[in-house]
Scaffold this active site. Structure first.
Site, PDB file in Angstrom:
ATOM      1  N   PRO A  79      64.969  68.097   3.180  1.00  0.00           N
ATOM      2  CA  PRO A  79      64.281  66.915   2.648  1.00  0.00           C
ATOM      3  C   PRO A  79      63.399  66.282   3.721  1.00  0.00           C
ATOM      4  CG  PRO A  79      66.658  66.491   2.870  1.00  0.00           C
ATOM      5  CD  PRO A  79      66.432  67.928   3.239  1.00  0.00           C
ATOM      6  N   GLY A  81      61.406  63.320   5.820  1.00  0.00           N
ATOM      7  CA  GLY A  81      61.670  61.923   6.192  1.00  0.00           C
ATOM      8  C   GLY A  81      63.151  61.598   6.249  1.00  0.00           C
ATOM      9  N   SER A  86      62.439  68.294   9.015  1.00  0.00           N
ATOM     10  CA  SER A  86      61.633  69.074   8.068  1.00  0.00           C
ATOM     11  C   SER A  86      60.247  69.371   8.634  1.00  0.00           C
ATOM     12  CB  SER A  86      61.534  68.380   6.710  1.00  0.00           C
ATOM     13  OG  SER A  86      60.612  67.336   6.764  1.00  0.00           O
ATOM     14  N   SER A  87      59.641  68.423   9.331  1.00  0.00           N
ATOM     15  CA  SER A  87      58.286  68.709   9.813  1.00  0.00           C
ATOM     16  C   SER A  87      58.331  69.777  10.905  1.00  0.00           C
ATOM     17  CB  SER A  87      57.555  67.443  10.260  1.00  0.00           C
ATOM     18  OG  SER A  87      58.160  66.898  11.386  1.00  0.00           O
ATOM     19  N   ALA A  88      59.360  69.750  11.748  1.00  0.00           N
ATOM     20  CA  ALA A  88      59.479  70.795  12.773  1.00  0.00           C
ATOM     21  C   ALA A  88      59.695  72.157  12.118  1.00  0.00           C
ATOM     22  CB  ALA A  88      60.633  70.483  13.715  1.00  0.00           C
ATOM     23  N   ASP A 129      63.629  69.162  18.167  1.00  0.00           N
ATOM     24  CA  ASP A 129      63.695  69.728  16.808  1.00  0.00           C
ATOM     25  C   ASP A 129      62.846  70.984  16.669  1.00  0.00           C
ATOM     26  OD1 ASP A 129      61.617  67.988  17.096  1.00  0.00           O
ATOM     27  OD2 ASP A 129      61.878  66.971  15.175  1.00  0.00           O
TER      28      ASP A 129
END
Ligand code: PMV
Length: 307
Positions: A79, A81, A86-88, A129
């Protein structure tokens, strides 16, 4: 060509790691998958690469210096945020797919490039991350190199030495507040406090000590002590200004059935992690308190080419 990379769970040391203190992180069994195929122009899930939600993908595309344009498709179980990386995972999987199409896939190179992307997109950050998404398994970040060094990443005057850490097989319960908070401003807030208040600098150093004690406790399976250290870490992070009322509510709900619980990731919303051997009970308590709850396990696979 496709590649996948795992999300991550910081067990100890978030925020303090930005100042060079130790941190302990594990890859989790929620992964991001990215597919790339040559196309006449750059596309992300059919749309423009310039949309804000594709800034990690765009950053990775620029870093990988792809020769020809691609159609990129992103599928993330992590998920966004939620403080679960998740962005990594998306950045690392995108780099994995783009490097994979050109030949080999080298985790240290991808970890370095992904850190640079994250720095450009998010601002001041640590490589925890992105390196965990590249390496998989558990990682201990230290200022100085030791045995089990995987790679070293430097930025300005800071250096992080990423080590392989061995943890027993554990399950963790995540409680997601559903409140998404951007990491950059939270990191900036802590920096500001540390520069103005020597007590905040002491707290950052205490988090560093907690990380090393926490790792030792987990390795000898002293879950009671590991849980106590998680509780203390949560209190320190809250004092540093990255807590949230909803995080406190979820932590309080999780604790009666857990050894300990703390916020994980940047805070300000996002998620908590609970160490428990009664996961069903903890999941139920977090849900009853208004959070989303699920169980995660460590994942030993880092960035991986998909067949
Ligand atoms: O919430 P996340 O996944 O962005 O984790 C951030 C961890 C921090 O220590 C707060 C920042 C960093 O880059 O290390």
């Amino acid at each position: 060509m496709a590649a996948s990379a795992p999300g991550k769970l910081i067990l100890f040391g978030e925020h303090a790691v930005v100042f060079g203190e130790p941190a302990l992180c594990t890859a989790i069994n929620l992964r991001a998958e990215v597919f790339v195929r040559p196309y006449k122009e750059w596309r992300a899930d059919g749309g423009a690469l310039d949309e804000p939600r594709y800034r990690d993908v765009k950053g990775a595309v620029e870093k990988a210096k792809a020769r020809a344009p691609m159609w990129v498709e992103v599928r993330a179980m992590v998920p966004s945020g939620a403080g679960l990386g998740s962005s990594a995972a998306v950045t690392v999987a995108t780099l994995g797919a783009l490097h994979g199409i050109a030949g080999g896939l080298d985790p240290p190179t991808i970890a370095r490039e992904a850190f640079e992307v994250e720095h450009e997109v998010q601002g001041r950050a640590s490589p925890i991350d992105t390196s965990t998404a590249a390496a998989g398994g558990a990682l201990l970040v230290l200022r100085e190199p030791r045995e089990d060094l995987l790679w070293t990443i430097e930025r300005d005057t800071r250096r992080w030495c990423l080590h392989r850490a061995r943890l027993p097989d554990l399950e963790f319960v995540i409680g997601n507040t559903g409140i998404s908070a951007a990491t950059g401003p939270l990191v900036a807030k802590v920096k500001d406090r540390v520069e103005r208040d020597p007590r905040a600098a002491d707290m950052v150093r205490e988090i560093g000590r907690i990380t090393l004690e926490g790792l030792a406790a987990l390795q000898r399976r002293d879950l009671v002590q590991a849980g106590r250290l998680m509780d203390r870490d949560h209190a320190l992070l809250t004092e540093l200004g990255v807590g949230h009322e909803m995080l406190d509510r979820l932590v309080a709900a999780a604790r009666p059935s857990s050894y300990g619980a703390k916020l994980t990731g940047a805070g300000g919303g996002g998620s908590i992690v609970a160490l428990t051997d009664r996961p069903d009970e903890t999941v139920g308590a977090i849900r009853a308190a208004g959070g989303k709850a699920f169980v995660v396990r460590p994942d030993s696979a880092g960035v991986t080419k998909q067949p």
